[in-house]
Design a protein around this motif. Sequence first.
Motif, PDB file in Angstrom:
ATOM      1  N   UNK A 283       0.837  -1.200   0.000  1.00  0.00           N
ATOM      2  CA  UNK A 283       0.000   0.000   0.000  1.00  0.00           C
ATOM      3  C   UNK A 283       0.872   1.250   0.000  1.00  0.00           C
ATOM      4  N   UNK A 284       0.578   2.165  -0.931  1.00  0.00           N
ATOM      5  CA  UNK A 284       1.213   3.487  -0.978  1.00  0.00           C
ATOM      6  C   UNK A 284       0.126   4.508  -0.693  1.00  0.00           C
ATOM      7  N   UNK A 285       0.312   5.346   0.332  1.00  0.00           N
ATOM      8  CA  UNK A 285      -0.750   6.284   0.700  1.00  0.00           C
ATOM      9  C   UNK A 285      -0.214   7.696   0.903  1.00  0.00           C
ATOM     10  N   UNK A 286      -1.081   8.671   0.602  1.00  0.00           N
ATOM     11  CA  UNK A 286      -0.784  10.092   0.777  1.00  0.00           C
ATOM     12  C   UNK A 286      -1.006  10.466   2.243  1.00  0.00           C
ATOM     13  N   UNK A 287      -0.079  11.241   2.812  1.00  0.00           N
ATOM     14  CA  UNK A 287      -0.187  11.660   4.210  1.00  0.00           C
ATOM     15  C   UNK A 287      -1.092  12.872   4.399  1.00  0.00           C
ATOM     16  N   UNK A 315       4.504   5.807   2.450  1.00  0.00           N
ATOM     17  CA  UNK A 315       3.798   7.083   2.471  1.00  0.00           C
ATOM     18  C   UNK A 315       4.565   8.147   1.691  1.00  0.00           C
ATOM     19  N   UNK A 316       3.799   9.164   1.249  1.00  0.00           N
ATOM     20  CA  UNK A 316       4.396  10.355   0.647  1.00  0.00           C
ATOM     21  C   UNK A 316       3.535  11.557   1.031  1.00  0.00           C
ATOM     22  N   UNK A 317       4.104  12.756   0.917  1.00  0.00           N
ATOM     23  CA  UNK A 317       3.409  13.978   1.326  1.00  0.00           C
ATOM     24  C   UNK A 317       2.844  14.673   0.095  1.00  0.00           C
ATOM     25  N   UNK A 318       1.577  14.421  -0.181  1.00  0.00           N
ATOM     26  CA  UNK A 318       0.962  14.967  -1.389  1.00  0.00           C
ATOM     27  C   UNK A 318       0.652  16.442  -1.335  1.00  0.00           C
ATOM     28  N   UNK A 319       0.765  17.066  -0.165  1.00  0.00           N
ATOM     29  CA  UNK A 319       0.477  18.497  -0.041  1.00  0.00           C
ATOM     30  C   UNK A 319       1.747  19.320   0.156  1.00  0.00           C
ATOM     31  N   UNK A 320       2.901  18.747  -0.146  1.00  0.00           N
ATOM     32  CA  UNK A 320       4.174  19.474  -0.037  1.00  0.00           C
ATOM     33  C   UNK A 320       4.393  20.316  -1.293  1.00  0.00           C
ATOM     34  N   UNK A 321       5.521  21.017  -1.355  1.00  0.00           N
ATOM     35  CA  UNK A 321       5.870  21.757  -2.560  1.00  0.00           C
ATOM     36  C   UNK A 321       6.196  20.813  -3.702  1.00  0.00           C
ATOM     37  N   UNK A 322       6.227  21.338  -4.925  1.00  0.00           N
ATOM     38  CA  UNK A 322       6.400  20.480  -6.103  1.00  0.00           C
ATOM     39  C   UNK A 322       7.708  19.690  -6.051  1.00  0.00           C
ATOM     40  N   UNK A 342       4.877  -7.433  -6.537  1.00  0.00           N
ATOM     41  CA  UNK A 342       4.715  -7.003  -7.924  1.00  0.00           C
ATOM     42  C   UNK A 342       3.400  -6.260  -8.134  1.00  0.00           C
ATOM     43  N   UNK A 343       2.721  -5.906  -7.029  1.00  0.00           N
ATOM     44  CA  UNK A 343       1.456  -5.169  -7.129  1.00  0.00           C
ATOM     45  C   UNK A 343       1.384  -4.135  -6.012  1.00  0.00           C
ATOM     46  N   UNK A 344       0.928  -2.937  -6.376  1.00  0.00           N
ATOM     47  CA  UNK A 344       0.863  -1.806  -5.460  1.00  0.00           C
ATOM     48  C   UNK A 344      -0.569  -1.284  -5.423  1.00  0.00           C
ATOM     49  N   UNK A 345      -1.077  -1.030  -4.228  1.00  0.00           N
ATOM     50  CA  UNK A 345      -2.339  -0.323  -4.047  1.00  0.00           C
ATOM     51  C   UNK A 345      -2.003   1.146  -3.828  1.00  0.00           C
ATOM     52  N   UNK A 346      -2.454   2.000  -4.743  1.00  0.00           N
ATOM     53  CA  UNK A 346      -2.052   3.408  -4.710  1.00  0.00           C
ATOM     54  C   UNK A 346      -3.208   4.261  -4.196  1.00  0.00           C
ATOM     55  N   UNK A 347      -3.018   4.882  -3.035  1.00  0.00           N
ATOM     56  CA  UNK A 347      -4.029   5.759  -2.448  1.00  0.00           C
ATOM     57  C   UNK A 347      -3.620   7.207  -2.559  1.00  0.00           C
ATOM     58  N   UNK A 348      -3.622   7.733  -3.785  1.00  0.00           N
ATOM     59  CA  UNK A 348      -3.226   9.122  -4.015  1.00  0.00           C
ATOM     60  C   UNK A 348      -3.914   9.685  -5.234  1.00  0.00           C
TER      61      UNK A 348
END
Length: 517
Positions: A283-287, A315-322, A342-348
Amino acid sequence: MNTVLDTSFTRPRSNRESARQRRRRWLAAFLTAGLTCGVVLAVYSNGWRAVSYAHCGAGEWVSPAGLRTAGVAADDAGAAECIGVSASSNFGVDALSPVMARFDQQNRDAAADPARKTVTVAVLTPVPKHAFGAASEDQVRDLLEGAAQAQHDVNEGPQGPAVQVVVANEGSAEQGWAPVVDQLVRRTGSESPLVAVTGLGVSVKETLLGAHALSDADIPMVGAVLTANGLNARGVVEDFDGGDEVPSGPIDGFFLVSPNNRREAEALADRLEEERGKSSYQLVRDLNRDDFYTVGLANSLQAAFGSQVSEFPITFAGNAGEDEISFSLENAADRACASGDDAVLYGGRASQLLPFLKQLPTCQRPMTVITGSDAANLDPAEVPAQVRVVYAALADPDALRSPKFNPRAADFEQFGERFHAAPGSGANLANGWAIMEYDAMKAAAAGIARAVKGRQDRVPDPVSVTGGISGYSDPDHRIGGAGDGFYFDMTTGEPRGRAIHVVEIDDRKRAPLRTAY
């Protein structure tokens, strides 16, 4: 004779208007007065200075001072945004010029029939200004083209008053929602009164605040692409505590034409289990906790895939600067590669999905990315050949035009012919935004017509339009959309009876896989 829409409005009288509302209205009127002349004086830390709005064209614009009064830090870059309401401006985005010209002409056509009254419906949307925004230029253009086609089709029909349309830009991050909603509320007293609002932006905190404010003014709303769990008439958004900042409780008059994240994730899990069995997923999710779409999507994917999901999400910070977002996405891709899955669930968001996908070929193995409806905005030609994307679409045109996936495929073919024959049409139906906004406008128009029992010489008020929309609440009373019919759950305002399409992008080609109800 009907009035052609311009920037004028008449404030409605209301016995329920509080002193606080009056002060807010007077301040908003002061801050927006005179902006159609092209220049406004705005207060900055170094004193008064002139800010030009000539590039915005005709409209009722919100000044940077107005944004600061609403609690927003408006810098010089923010001042360049055309935040406000217009029936003809392109809001400083050339790609919107053709569709705004179409609105302008269709509004004139609507006003030209002296025997038919007119009402106004607003499309409330953010207009983007940078690459990582919640909505892209293409998505907003497509949304507006869907609204324009719905306006045309409704006004060609015989039911109810003719519909005029204004577009309300609440800012690239919806930062101007408060003064823009104030503008819309005042338009309920115009000669062609505002009786409904569609679109409603994307699934973020500002949308929730705007929905509460419109509900307080008794204006019905039909959200087009809102999918966050709980962002509905109940007003209880999943995994979000707004504290004192965000009102809690029901949002009367709030309807949606889009299924929620939970339904999307369940449709995806069912399809992937058929294909992959009980394989594992990362799972990859936006903070960003204020983006209800990404929070709800990540939660729903984790719940739908259950024990197959890795214990530790990336996790990654989707509301950060570019620059920070780019680095964060690169790091997320590196960790996904290192996980061995080999499979990712992307929550962004889709605006951040493509940069993430472009990093995955470094995994040196084929990768499958499973995600929500926002991925419909991807261009298959830009997805790396080693990467497959499977997503839940709100309205996939290939599925809608195929009898295999849609029993009303012939109806959608007719819609598509009308849509692509329209002047200046450049929309891409694949991302679903045009189709969903078309359905939202058709729902508002159905409520308008029902409120006046189909008569062309009557003008309903917003409360009666809410009642009209509420009449479409069972399988025997459906609204005919672009490709399928639907009705509303009277507790949540969410749609019932419509499909979710599971779609894949593989080898740089897009194709539907299944339909789920």
